[in-house]
Design a protein around this motif. Sequence first.
Motif, PDB file in Angstrom:
ATOM      1  N   LYS A 156       0.831  -1.216   0.000  1.00  0.00           N
ATOM      2  CA  LYS A 156       0.000   0.000   0.000  1.00  0.00           C
ATOM      3  C   LYS A 156       0.861   1.261   0.000  1.00  0.00           C
ATOM      4  O   LYS A 156       0.678   2.155  -0.820  1.00  0.00           O
ATOM      5  N   SER A 157       1.812   1.312   0.947  1.00  0.00           N
ATOM      6  CA  SER A 157       2.643   2.523   1.055  1.00  0.00           C
ATOM      7  C   SER A 157       3.495   2.706  -0.187  1.00  0.00           C
ATOM      8  O   SER A 157       3.659   3.827  -0.682  1.00  0.00           O
ATOM      9  N   THR A 158       4.028   1.609  -0.702  1.00  0.00           N
ATOM     10  CA  THR A 158       4.854   1.688  -1.909  1.00  0.00           C
ATOM     11  C   THR A 158       4.043   2.296  -3.053  1.00  0.00           C
ATOM     12  O   THR A 158       4.529   3.175  -3.765  1.00  0.00           O
ATOM     13  N   PHE A 172      -3.043   9.997   1.790  1.00  0.00           N
ATOM     14  CA  PHE A 172      -2.973   9.730   3.230  1.00  0.00           C
ATOM     15  C   PHE A 172      -2.401   8.336   3.450  1.00  0.00           C
ATOM     16  O   PHE A 172      -2.933   7.357   2.915  1.00  0.00           O
ATOM     17  N   ASP A 173      -1.349   8.233   4.245  1.00  0.00           N
ATOM     18  CA  ASP A 173      -0.798   6.914   4.572  1.00  0.00           C
ATOM     19  C   ASP A 173      -1.024   6.614   6.053  1.00  0.00           C
ATOM     20  O   ASP A 173      -0.304   7.094   6.911  1.00  0.00           O
ATOM     21  N   GLU A 174      -2.035   5.817   6.342  1.00  0.00           N
ATOM     22  CA  GLU A 174      -2.392   5.409   7.707  1.00  0.00           C
ATOM     23  C   GLU A 174      -2.341   6.574   8.679  1.00  0.00           C
ATOM     24  O   GLU A 174      -1.685   6.489   9.725  1.00  0.00           O
ATOM     25  N   PRO A 175      -3.041   7.682   8.387  1.00  0.00           N
ATOM     26  CA  PRO A 175      -2.883   8.881   9.209  1.00  0.00           C
ATOM     27  C   PRO A 175      -3.429   8.730  10.627  1.00  0.00           C
ATOM     28  O   PRO A 175      -3.086   9.517  11.493  1.00  0.00           O
TER      29      PRO A 175
HETATM   30 MG   LIG Z   1       2.507   1.042   4.902  1.00  0.00          MG
END
Ligand SMILES: [Mg+2]
Length: 367
Positions: A42-44, A157-160
């Motif tokens: 996901k983050s990638t 948004f990354d796991e905010p």
């Molecule tokens: Mg991640």
Amino acid sequence: MAQVILKNLRKSYENTKVIHGLDLEIKDKEFVVFVGPSGCGKSTTLRMIAGLETISGGELFIGDKLVNDMPPRQRNISMVFQDYALYPHMTVAKNLGFSLKIAGIPQAEIEQRVADAAGILGLEPYLKRKPGQLSGGQRQRVAMGRAIVRHPDVYLFDEPLSNLDAKLRTQMRIEIKKLHQRVGNTIVYVTHDQVEAMTLADRIVIMRDGIIEQVGSPREVFEKPNNTFVATFIGSPPMNLLDARVTSKNGDPRLMLADGREVHAPAPIRNKLEAGKAVKLGIRPEDISPEGNALPTGGQTERLELPVMLSEDLGSEATLFTELAGTPIQSIMYNPRTVHAGETLNFNMALDKCHVFDGDTLKNLAA
Ligand SMILES: [Mg+2]
Ligand SMILES: Nc1ncnc2c1ncn2[C@@H]1O[C@H](COP(=O)(O)OP(=O)(O)O)[C@@H](O)[C@H]1O
């Protein structure tokens, strides 16, 4: 227009492939949530959209521009991270305006944009404070404010909310949803939390091991999961899965469970069941419930007498832990009474709500 288009998007780190070719069209003003277990990529993916990771293959469009090689600053996106990365020595106001100052925006406009963002997020009382003098939720709001002041086309948004406690997470979830309704921009949001995904998204993208398993509205992925992975990932408590084999009684397909017990085949997929086939029968905890609980009326039900090992009472509902054909089963009891361990109850299973998956491919046979 700020649609985001991924065409066979890939990423490798040296010899390790981590993203295997994603295809997705995110529409202008759409709120899309990527959800999946830790490490699924996901983050990638988000960082490739942001321009913080290089793209190993495929194409990425923001608006109508191919941005594969465009530096982050030119993409007109704002990213909010899990650790808010606020500048500790700067006031909230300075934190909010800093990126605009760097970009050479005139002071008067910076002040205006900071005031607007502070208004949207209720940060006016804290503008003179430093991050260390704020609660977790307030810091999270400053991080969002820093994204807002830049007037981006796309928010990433990354796991905010991962660093917030459960109650605050619920509050901030509502604020993010309101923010989207107010500013109306495209949002790409990443989380491992399926509840966050279900509540926030216009469309959910469910990922596993660098591929997309399913894309759809929260209702679609809940009601029509493509496979057992999606079926058990979305929904809480998760869908129960039972091993079964298709049998036939006078031409009427039935499902034989591991203990030899036979249940009727769910009507919607009767014609897809070949005798002898190994399948997995999926039933959500709310669709196998103790007698006296209201199941959707009119549908075909299967009556089962099952022992309750444990009851977790949450007040307005309880989760009952039982067992069917050697497989642990969770059931939701609404308006619960006290259920003692070892008590045997009559359960009704709503057959029309059951899912049947291919025992080998694990794909939904109704799909
Ligand atoms: Mg991640
Ligand atoms: N810099 C890196 N070098 C090598 N592998 C990485 C790097 N960053 C991430 N990975 C790997 O890529 C995969 C996806 O990671 P990530 O996108 O962070 O997953 P998620 O955000 O879904 O938890 C993981 O297997 C992770 O170990």
